[in-house]
Design a protein around this motif. Structure first.
Motif, PDB file in Angstrom:
ATOM      1  N   UNK A   1      -3.937  10.810  -8.998  1.00  0.00           N
ATOM      2  CA  UNK A   1      -4.934  10.022  -8.268  1.00  0.00           C
ATOM      3  C   UNK A   1      -4.568   8.555  -7.667  1.00  0.00           C
ATOM      4  N   UNK A   2      -4.792   8.505  -6.570  1.00  0.00           N
ATOM      5  CA  UNK A   2      -4.486   7.211  -6.100  1.00  0.00           C
ATOM      6  C   UNK A   2      -5.613   6.191  -5.962  1.00  0.00           C
ATOM      7  N   UNK A   3      -5.650   5.158  -6.775  1.00  0.00           N
ATOM      8  CA  UNK A   3      -6.637   4.268  -6.909  1.00  0.00           C
ATOM      9  C   UNK A   3      -5.995   2.747  -7.270  1.00  0.00           C
ATOM     10  N   UNK A   4      -6.771   1.785  -6.772  1.00  0.00           N
ATOM     11  CA  UNK A   4      -6.538   0.475  -7.077  1.00  0.00           C
ATOM     12  C   UNK A   4      -5.198   0.201  -6.438  1.00  0.00           C
TER      13      UNK A   4
ATOM     14  N   UNK B   1       0.817  -1.193  -0.022  1.00  0.00           N
ATOM     15  CA  UNK B   1      -0.123  -0.025  -0.051  1.00  0.00           C
ATOM     16  C   UNK B   1       0.808   1.180   0.086  1.00  0.00           C
ATOM     17  N   UNK B   2       0.586   2.296  -0.822  1.00  0.00           N
ATOM     18  CA  UNK B   2       1.176   3.553  -0.965  1.00  0.00           C
ATOM     19  C   UNK B   2       0.939   4.401   0.082  1.00  0.00           C
TER      20      UNK B   2
ATOM     21  N   UNK C   1       2.106  12.476  -1.417  1.00  0.00           N
ATOM     22  CA  UNK C   1       2.416  13.911  -1.288  1.00  0.00           C
ATOM     23  C   UNK C   1       3.741  14.250  -2.106  1.00  0.00           C
ATOM     24  N   UNK C   2       4.504  13.529  -1.982  1.00  0.00           N
ATOM     25  CA  UNK C   2       5.847  13.818  -2.771  1.00  0.00           C
ATOM     26  C   UNK C   2       5.471  14.071  -4.384  1.00  0.00           C
ATOM     27  N   UNK C   3       4.725  12.917  -4.818  1.00  0.00           N
ATOM     28  CA  UNK C   3       4.672  13.216  -6.286  1.00  0.00           C
ATOM     29  C   UNK C   3       3.797  14.456  -6.516  1.00  0.00           C
ATOM     30  N   UNK C   4       2.817  14.741  -5.715  1.00  0.00           N
ATOM     31  CA  UNK C   4       1.867  15.791  -5.839  1.00  0.00           C
ATOM     32  C   UNK C   4       2.770  17.139  -5.861  1.00  0.00           C
TER      33      UNK C   4
END
Length: 558
Positions: A535-538, A511-512, A518-521
């Motif tokens: 987007x964080x999904x799946x 799980x991320x 936040x780092x990627x955002x």
């Protein structure tokens, strides 16, 4: 997103391939005769049609994705064939045999539809009606051009008189909704149906509408059109090596320093590679927080840039940095861009680690990922292992290409090493086993978004951007459109398929954390256009341009 002769590896954002040219197999070339002013018996309409003589010993087969497949030999006395083939690009003097593969034995080449004949009229018409329904769903029902492309109900011969003798403006008058995108789709459809004359007519018209310094669809159109030309000329592999578009740049392969500069441009103006590096590094650092000895196996080491950032971060670890050992898997693309082998990466990272006072070791694995076996990876007891796959797994041929199935073999090999974490970044696109026309539509949609994302970062007449697109993006496009079987190395899969493959290999998702997101955002907000979205999904991170998913980053554990 390069490798050995059979199994190539290149970033989807940097695809230079060095493939040997082969002789064309005349068995697979089609025989046609141009029949001028043929009158359709029921409609009385006139136009140019194409008749084919099937090779007598070849079986016919039908799938939902194909019309009847027949094979024969080209009649080079045909005026249309002579004029078309005489315009062969000087960049593709020979034709690659495996790009013109046996349609009857290729597991993913189901597009092979010949021109209709009376013996297959019923099945052919059924398929054409199905394809027409797909066209309506994709393009809308108001297309005058598609409607003017009609079929003689009894003979089953496909008539296409709407292109010959018309210029672009006349076609727009016939169909006001016509644009370059639709024209490319119509041209690809003609090729999928083996309607050579119609396809060549479209190419002549489209060639006047594309431009490598134009709008995104014009620039993409130049490379898509080159891929279609290459497919007709059965030279996709050779053009993949030395791409020549309608107007551009140079036939000369870029020097190492030039190619490196082009790749750097894309790295700076697009977030795709930084998305991969930042997300993977954040996961690896998080998982390895308390490990004194860290071993990272990178299956796309490239310049080694990714690991400078991680080394710098590990240098600040409370209690002192760990020992870091990196095994780099090489490829021909990275070799060329570096101007040498992995020793260059070793020297660079060793020097950087010394400046950060991080204990460091580097191990060379100069080979394609398809060739890697356990002994090449130098895994040692007592170290925490991380494996990194940035935009590389889709170059591994799977079960649809080879019984060796290196894609799943490599995942099983990595599982046997018991890594603490595996990081995977891939393009979110579906081109692996898709038949030609479906794959063309997917490629057009995906790279439209990519070219639009590049467009906001550099002026359209920027020569460096033109060169970067030509040498680092266009070859991937040509490969997906023009090549088949083992020579089609750009074989993307959606995250759902990767999840199934990794689950079958024995992995479970890691799980991320919010910290990784936040780092990627922060990367996107600080450096790139607002149209990029995360987007964080799946259980994964999706990087998108507007509504189009472009890439996913996921992490896995044993």
């Amino acid at each position: 997103m390069q490798t050995s002769q059979e199994h190539h590896s290149s970033s989807s954002l940097h695809g230079l391939y060095h493939q040997p040219l082969q002789e064309i197999d005349p068995y697979c070339v089609q025989h046609f005769q141009i029949i001028e002013n043929n009158v359709c018996p029921d409609t009385g309409s006139q136009g140019t049609t194409v008749s084919f003589q099937p090779y007598p010993e070849q079986p016919q087969f039908f799938t939902l994705d194909s019309s009847p497949a027949t094979v024969g030999y080209i009649d080079y006395n045909s005026p249309s064939a002579t004029s078309f083939l005489s315009n062969r690009s000087p960049f593709s003097p020979q034709v690659s045999q495996s790009c013109l593969s046996d349609q009857h034995h290729s597991p993913d080449n189901t597009y092979g539809s010949p021109a209709s004949g009376s013996s297959v009229a019923d099945n052919g018409n059924e398929f054409k009606h199905k394809l027409r329904e797909i066209e309506i769903s994709l393009l809308g029902s108001e297309s005058g051009i598609v409607d003017s492309c009609h079929y003689c109900p009894n003979s089953g011969i496909h008539k296409a008189t709407f292109v010959s003798g018309c210029d672009w403006n006349q076609l727009v008058q016939m169909d006001p909704s016509l644009d370059l995108r639709k024209g490319l789709i119509y041209c690809a459809d003609a090729i999928a149906r083996d309607e050579l004359t119609t396809a060549v007519d479209w190419m002549e018209l489209l060639g006047k509408q594309v431009s490598v310094s134009g709008e995104p669809i014009q620039r993409l159109g130049a490379y898509m059109l080159e891929g279609l030309r290459a497919r007709l000329e059965r030279s996709g592999s050779s053009i993949y090596k030395a791409l020549k578009c309608v107007e551009p740049t140079s036939s000369v392969e870029p020097t190492s320093s030039e190619l490196k500069s082009y790749m750097t441009i894309l790295y700076q103006i697009c977030p795709y590679w930084q998305f991969a590096y930042k997300s993977s590094n954040a996961v690896i650092e998080e998982v390895m927080a308390n490990e004194p000895r860290i071993h990272i196996i990178d299956f796309q080491i490239a310049q080694g840039t990714q690991w400078e950032h991680l080394i710098h971060s590990l240098a600040c670890r409370p209690g002192g940095p760990p020992l870091v050992r990196i095994t780099g898997v090489d490829d021909s693309q990275s070799f060329h861009a570096r101007g040498g082998g992995l020793d260059i990466v070793k020297q660079r990272l060793t020097k950087y680690a010394e400046s950060c006072r991080v204990p460091f070791e580097f191990h060379n694995a100069a080979m394609s990922g398809c060739e890697v076996v356990r002994e090449n990876l130098n895994v040692q007891p007592g170290e925490a292992l991380a494996v990194n796959f940035p935009y590389v797994l889709h170059h591994m041929p799977d079960e649809s290409v080879s019984t060796q199935n290196h894609r799943d073999r490599l995942l099983r090999l990595v599982k046997s090493l018991s890594p603490k974490v595996v990081t995977i970044v891939e393009q979110e696109s579906n081109t692996n086993t898709s038949p030609f026309f479906t794959r063309f539509l997917e490629t057009l949609d995906y790279y439209t978004a990519m070219f639009e994302s590049i467009d906001v970062a550099r002026p359209r007449n920027d020569k460096q951007r033109i060169s970067a697109e030509q040498h680092c993006v266009a070859r991937d496009i040509v490969n997906m459109i023009a090549c088949e079987n083992a020579e089609r190395v750009e074989r993307h899969e959606l995250l759902g398929k990767w999840i199934r493959r990794l689950s079958m290999a024995g992995f479970t998702r890691y799980p991320l954390s919010t910290s990784v997101t936040n780092i990627v955002n922060n990367l996107l907000k600080q450096q790139f256009h607002e149209n990029y979205r995360l987007e964080k999904r799946d259980g994964a991170l999706y990087l998108s341009w507007l509504e189009r998913n472009m890439a996913t980053s996921s992490a896995w554990r044993c």
